[in-house]
Design a protein around this motif. Sequence first.
Motif, PDB file in Angstrom:
ATOM      1  N   GLY A 180       0.830  -1.195   0.000  1.00  0.00           N
ATOM      2  CA  GLY A 180       0.000   0.000   0.000  1.00  0.00           C
ATOM      3  C   GLY A 180       0.864   1.245   0.000  1.00  0.00           C
ATOM      4  N   ASP A 181       1.503   1.499  -1.152  1.00  0.00           N
ATOM      5  CA  ASP A 181       2.505   2.570  -1.192  1.00  0.00           C
ATOM      6  C   ASP A 181       1.988   3.859  -1.828  1.00  0.00           C
ATOM      7  N   GLY A 182       0.682   3.940  -2.015  1.00  0.00           N
ATOM      8  CA  GLY A 182       0.119   5.203  -2.509  1.00  0.00           C
ATOM      9  C   GLY A 182       0.140   5.366  -4.014  1.00  0.00           C
ATOM     10  N   ARG A 183       0.641   4.346  -4.731  1.00  0.00           N
ATOM     11  CA  ARG A 183       0.586   4.403  -6.189  1.00  0.00           C
ATOM     12  C   ARG A 183      -0.866   4.526  -6.649  1.00  0.00           C
ATOM     13  N   VAL A 184      -1.074   5.229  -7.748  1.00  0.00           N
ATOM     14  CA  VAL A 184      -2.411   5.245  -8.344  1.00  0.00           C
ATOM     15  C   VAL A 184      -2.461   4.157  -9.406  1.00  0.00           C
ATOM     16  N   ILE A 185      -3.399   3.207  -9.234  1.00  0.00           N
ATOM     17  CA  ILE A 185      -3.489   2.087 -10.175  1.00  0.00           C
ATOM     18  C   ILE A 185      -4.938   1.867 -10.614  1.00  0.00           C
ATOM     19  N   PRO A 186      -5.116   1.262 -11.787  1.00  0.00           N
ATOM     20  CA  PRO A 186      -6.467   0.859 -12.167  1.00  0.00           C
ATOM     21  C   PRO A 186      -6.718  -0.564 -11.656  1.00  0.00           C
ATOM     22  N   ALA A 187      -7.921  -0.833 -11.217  1.00  0.00           N
ATOM     23  CA  ALA A 187      -8.288  -2.200 -10.809  1.00  0.00           C
ATOM     24  C   ALA A 187      -9.602  -2.557 -11.485  1.00  0.00           C
ATOM     25  N   GLU A 188      -9.586  -3.690 -12.173  1.00  0.00           N
ATOM     26  CA  GLU A 188     -10.782  -4.134 -12.896  1.00  0.00           C
ATOM     27  C   GLU A 188     -11.411  -5.310 -12.165  1.00  0.00           C
ATOM     28  N   GLY A 189     -12.685  -5.462 -12.288  1.00  0.00           N
ATOM     29  CA  GLY A 189     -13.313  -6.628 -11.677  1.00  0.00           C
ATOM     30  C   GLY A 189     -14.820  -6.527 -11.679  1.00  0.00           C
ATOM     31  N   TRP A 190     -15.410  -7.525 -11.046  1.00  0.00           N
ATOM     32  CA  TRP A 190     -16.863  -7.550 -10.876  1.00  0.00           C
ATOM     33  C   TRP A 190     -17.155  -7.273  -9.402  1.00  0.00           C
ATOM     34  N   VAL A 191     -18.192  -6.496  -9.173  1.00  0.00           N
ATOM     35  CA  VAL A 191     -18.542  -6.152  -7.802  1.00  0.00           C
ATOM     36  C   VAL A 191     -19.154  -7.376  -7.135  1.00  0.00           C
ATOM     37  N   ARG A 192     -18.568  -7.783  -6.017  1.00  0.00           N
ATOM     38  CA  ARG A 192     -19.121  -8.907  -5.255  1.00  0.00           C
ATOM     39  C   ARG A 192     -20.128  -8.398  -4.227  1.00  0.00           C
ATOM     40  N   THR A 193     -19.704  -7.379  -3.470  1.00  0.00           N
ATOM     41  CA  THR A 193     -20.623  -6.818  -2.477  1.00  0.00           C
ATOM     42  C   THR A 193     -20.412  -5.317  -2.374  1.00  0.00           C
ATOM     43  N   ARG A 194     -21.411  -4.683  -1.865  1.00  0.00           N
ATOM     44  CA  ARG A 194     -21.321  -3.239  -1.628  1.00  0.00           C
ATOM     45  C   ARG A 194     -21.921  -2.975  -0.255  1.00  0.00           C
ATOM     46  N   ARG A 195     -21.238  -2.123   0.467  1.00  0.00           N
ATOM     47  CA  ARG A 195     -21.735  -1.780   1.808  1.00  0.00           C
ATOM     48  C   ARG A 195     -21.627  -0.263   1.959  1.00  0.00           C
ATOM     49  N   ASP A 196     -22.725   0.363   2.317  1.00  0.00           N
ATOM     50  CA  ASP A 196     -22.714   1.819   2.501  1.00  0.00           C
ATOM     51  C   ASP A 196     -22.743   2.148   3.978  1.00  0.00           C
ATOM     52  N   SER A 197     -21.821   3.016   4.408  1.00  0.00           N
ATOM     53  CA  SER A 197     -21.965   3.522   5.770  1.00  0.00           C
ATOM     54  C   SER A 197     -21.848   5.041   5.696  1.00  0.00           C
ATOM     55  N   LYS A 198     -21.847   5.682   6.811  1.00  0.00           N
ATOM     56  CA  LYS A 198     -21.887   7.156   6.821  1.00  0.00           C
ATOM     57  C   LYS A 198     -20.789   7.768   5.953  1.00  0.00           C
ATOM     58  N   GLY A 199     -21.138   8.304   4.844  1.00  0.00           N
ATOM     59  CA  GLY A 199     -20.196   9.052   4.019  1.00  0.00           C
ATOM     60  C   GLY A 199     -19.209   8.211   3.238  1.00  0.00           C
ATOM     61  N   VAL A 200     -19.169   6.896   3.507  1.00  0.00           N
ATOM     62  CA  VAL A 200     -18.200   6.035   2.823  1.00  0.00           C
ATOM     63  C   VAL A 200     -18.917   4.793   2.272  1.00  0.00           C
ATOM     64  N   THR A 201     -18.536   4.402   1.063  1.00  0.00           N
ATOM     65  CA  THR A 201     -19.060   3.148   0.497  1.00  0.00           C
ATOM     66  C   THR A 201     -17.902   2.181   0.314  1.00  0.00           C
ATOM     67  N   PHE A 202     -18.101   0.945   0.723  1.00  0.00           N
ATOM     68  CA  PHE A 202     -17.080  -0.087   0.536  1.00  0.00           C
ATOM     69  C   PHE A 202     -17.547  -1.048  -0.543  1.00  0.00           C
ATOM     70  N   LEU A 203     -16.651  -1.328  -1.491  1.00  0.00           N
ATOM     71  CA  LEU A 203     -16.943  -2.342  -2.500  1.00  0.00           C
ATOM     72  C   LEU A 203     -15.950  -3.467  -2.329  1.00  0.00           C
ATOM     73  N   GLU A 204     -16.419  -4.692  -2.548  1.00  0.00           N
ATOM     74  CA  GLU A 204     -15.484  -5.805  -2.706  1.00  0.00           C
ATOM     75  C   GLU A 204     -15.516  -6.148  -4.184  1.00  0.00           C
ATOM     76  N   ILE A 205     -14.373  -6.042  -4.850  1.00  0.00           N
ATOM     77  CA  ILE A 205     -14.359  -6.426  -6.261  1.00  0.00           C
ATOM     78  C   ILE A 205     -13.406  -7.595  -6.479  1.00  0.00           C
ATOM     79  N   ASN A 206     -13.668  -8.350  -7.520  1.00  0.00           N
ATOM     80  CA  ASN A 206     -12.878  -9.550  -7.777  1.00  0.00           C
ATOM     81  C   ASN A 206     -12.747  -9.747  -9.284  1.00  0.00           C
ATOM     82  N   ASP A 207     -11.526 -10.043  -9.741  1.00  0.00           N
ATOM     83  CA  ASP A 207     -11.325 -10.273 -11.183  1.00  0.00           C
ATOM     84  C   ASP A 207     -11.041 -11.739 -11.492  1.00  0.00           C
TER      85      ASP A 207
END
Length: 451
Positions: free
Chosen positions: A3-30
Amino acid sequence: MQGDGRVIPAEGWVRTRRDSKGVTFLEINDGSTIKNLQVVIDQGFGGFDAVTANLTTGSSVVVTGKLIASPGQGQAVEIAAESIEILGTAPVDEFPLQKKKHSFEFLREIAHIRPRTNSFGAVARVRNAMSFAIHSFFQERGFIYVHTPIITGSDAEGAGEMFQVTTLPLEKVPLVEGRVDFGQDFFGKKASLTVSGQLEGETYACALKNIYTFGPTFRAENSNTSRHLAEFWMIEPEMAFCDITGNMDIAEDFLKYIFAYVLEKCPDDMDFFDSRISKGVIDNLRQIAGSSFKRISYTEAVDQLQKSKASFEFPVSWGIDLQSEHEKFLTEQIYRQPVIITDYPKQIKAFYMKLNDDNDTVRAMDILVPRLGEIVGGSEREADYDRLKNRIVECGLNPDDYWWYLDLRRYGSVPHSGFGLGFERLIQFVTGMQNIRDVIPYPRAVNTLEF
Ligand code: ATP
Ligand code: MN
């Protein structure tokens, strides 16, 4: 990945989505691993509103963002999204894989979508690794990979259960004297899909010494079990200058090699199988990879089963074909490990197996494993011309149909041996998956031919 702060593209299919206050978490998998990548979306970031409605389970996305160390549990890194592009949507009320757990029976009905689940992704990756390991094992030992035919004019086992291949019009089959006139068929004779590449494999072993085949085989068996398919893959090595003991040694080494390979190369998928599909499967494979298989004769196996006083649906006596319940009893109750059984009565085995001096038994060797029963069937082959011809006749077959097979015993005959191993049974054993229909992408069985 760090986790070195590089900006990278990540491709995949959304497995799950979770919304909490002000932040959304996605789990993606390719599909490259069973582990998902967590995407963290600050709901205030530009562009979030545009995608949010369509960011649902099953949609395909390209996320670009900073790879950072994850403060959450379960992953080392996560992506802090800077932009999200949805390539393909998957409407919630239509996409069949929502978050709830689906039964394997249901997933078989959507076999085109099931590889997007954890279980079927893991099976596909393990199947891939095992295919590679099969080639590695034989190639490292100098075996030549031979492609035996899929359409055949002979019946390897001398037993039915073959699918016929024909271009004759089924609504108006040409007849001569009341019988089908195969002379008018594509090949000018009756043709079928192969049940085994062994006989052709033997011809190459009797020239190149050590060969193997690895390809599809077909059996029109009307048995609706969790261990039988109409189309399955078989591994069939054949070794010249090799007797039944050499055959057993290679089969045992082979199985151990495959188990060790998968444990080393697919640790995440195997952890998944161990925790979610079949508890203890890793330990079991590790133990088998590091021990020697028990080797006993058929006669001894029958003795042990009789002595056990267990009650079986099929009573045990010398001469019976061992049923699945007997095989399981031997491997699970008596020996608690894989067992190789040799020297079966000739009546229950194929014509090509070498006859022992007792004239009653043949040099067959089957490998049985706990939970599944038989996974390997093999033998030393009859190398003597006259004895082989006798056996062909005894089995009610026509020696003329086997002229080329008999020729191997006329010219430079050598002791040789080989075995057949059902690839899907092996995958079942390695993964702990219960049903053989769930370890091949598109299972073919009675009344099962969607996709
Ligand atoms: P079984 O008694 O289990 O039906 P078999 O005696 O018919 O097996 P062989 O003819 O010796 O099996 O075939 C070699 C190997 O191929 C078997 O050990 C098994 O691993 C596999 N196999 C056989 N039939 C099938 C099938 N219908 N589907 C999947 N694998 C099979
Ligand atoms: Mn069978």
